[in-house]
Design an enzyme around this catalytic site. Structure first.
Site, mmCIF file in Angstrom:
data_model
loop_
_atom_site.group_PDB
_atom_site.id
_atom_site.type_symbol
_atom_site.label_atom_id
_atom_site.label_comp_id
_atom_site.label_asym_id
_atom_site.label_seq_id
_atom_site.Cartn_x
_atom_site.Cartn_y
_atom_site.Cartn_z
ATOM 1 N N HIS A 43 0.865 -1.075 0.109
ATOM 2 C CA HIS A 43 0.019 -0.102 0.059
ATOM 3 C C HIS A 43 0.822 1.248 0.101
ATOM 4 O O HIS A 43 0.441 2.416 0.175
ATOM 5 C CB HIS A 43 -1.035 0.123 1.269
ATOM 6 C CG HIS A 43 -1.941 -0.996 1.066
ATOM 7 N ND1 HIS A 43 -3.104 -0.875 2.010
ATOM 8 C CD2 HIS A 43 -2.294 -1.785 0.259
ATOM 9 C CE1 HIS A 43 -4.048 -2.082 1.668
ATOM 10 N NE2 HIS A 43 -3.620 -2.423 0.330
ATOM 11 N N CYS A 54 4.829 17.367 -10.683
ATOM 12 C CA CYS A 54 6.024 17.196 -11.350
ATOM 13 C C CYS A 54 6.826 15.923 -10.744
ATOM 14 O O CYS A 54 7.621 15.766 -11.535
ATOM 15 C CB CYS A 54 7.072 18.411 -11.140
ATOM 16 S SG CYS A 54 7.721 18.789 -9.540
ATOM 17 N N CYS A 76 7.209 23.418 -8.087
ATOM 18 C CA CYS A 76 6.061 23.877 -8.849
ATOM 19 C C CYS A 76 4.996 24.375 -7.858
ATOM 20 O O CYS A 76 3.907 24.924 -8.502
ATOM 21 C CB CYS A 76 5.746 23.050 -9.936
ATOM 22 S SG CYS A 76 4.803 21.339 -9.006
HETATM 23 ZN ZN LIG Z 1 5.880 19.871 -8.035
#
Ligand SMILES: [Zn+2]
Length: 162
Positions: A43, A54, A76
């Protein structure tokens, strides 16, 4: 959280060459903390995390130390989440393939602490075709009737006495 008697017993058995590996549904990384090397986390694990956009990877400390309740990617700005399978998700996983390989080659399979009602652990258990099936669980499981040896007790207590 700290490893319990069962985690340590499994790590010791592996170190002594009596156990090939551990397949777990837990995502807490406690088997590794106890010293187990071959751990297949079907899991996933909270020890590894990734950006949903990203895919940049982060360790657990990044999550724990994040001032933001939802940790953000430094590249990001998107959400960073653990590499775990949430209910309903079917992620292709190397851990599952490795686990299946372990089960297929096993002469003895010890199943502990699961009722085997649903999920990938239950699927794996049903694929076992070795000689000795051992079940350690307080309650009855789907495979109790097929087991060669059954312990109706906690896995920590049983393995701790080996
Ligand atoms: Zn990222």
């Amino acid at each position: 959280m700290e490893p319990n008697a069962a985690h340590y017993a499994l790590a010791r058995m592996e170190a002594e060459g009596r156990l090939e590996g551990v397949i777990t549904q837990n995502i807490d990384g406690l088997h590794q903390k106890a010293g187990s090397v071959n751990v297949q986390e079907i899991h996933g694990t909270t020890l590894r995390n990734h950006c949903v956009f990203c895919r940049k990877e982060y360790d657990a400390d990044y999550i724990f130390d994040s001032p933001d309740p939802v940790p953000k990617c430094t590249e990001c700005g998107e959400m960073v989440r653990p590499d775990v399978t949430l209910y309903g998700e079917m992620l292709p996983s190397p851990a599952y393939d490795n686990a299946l390989d372990l089960v297929n080659r096993a002469d003895c399979l010890i199943i502990g602490g699961t009722s085997l009602e649903v999920g990938s652990a239950a699927q794996l258990a049903h694929k076992f075709h070795g000689n000795y099936l051992v079940i350690i669980n307080k309650g009855k499981t789907r495979l109790t009737g097929k087991a060669d040896l059954v312990f109706r007790d906690s896995i920590g207590k049983v393995l701790g006495e080996l």
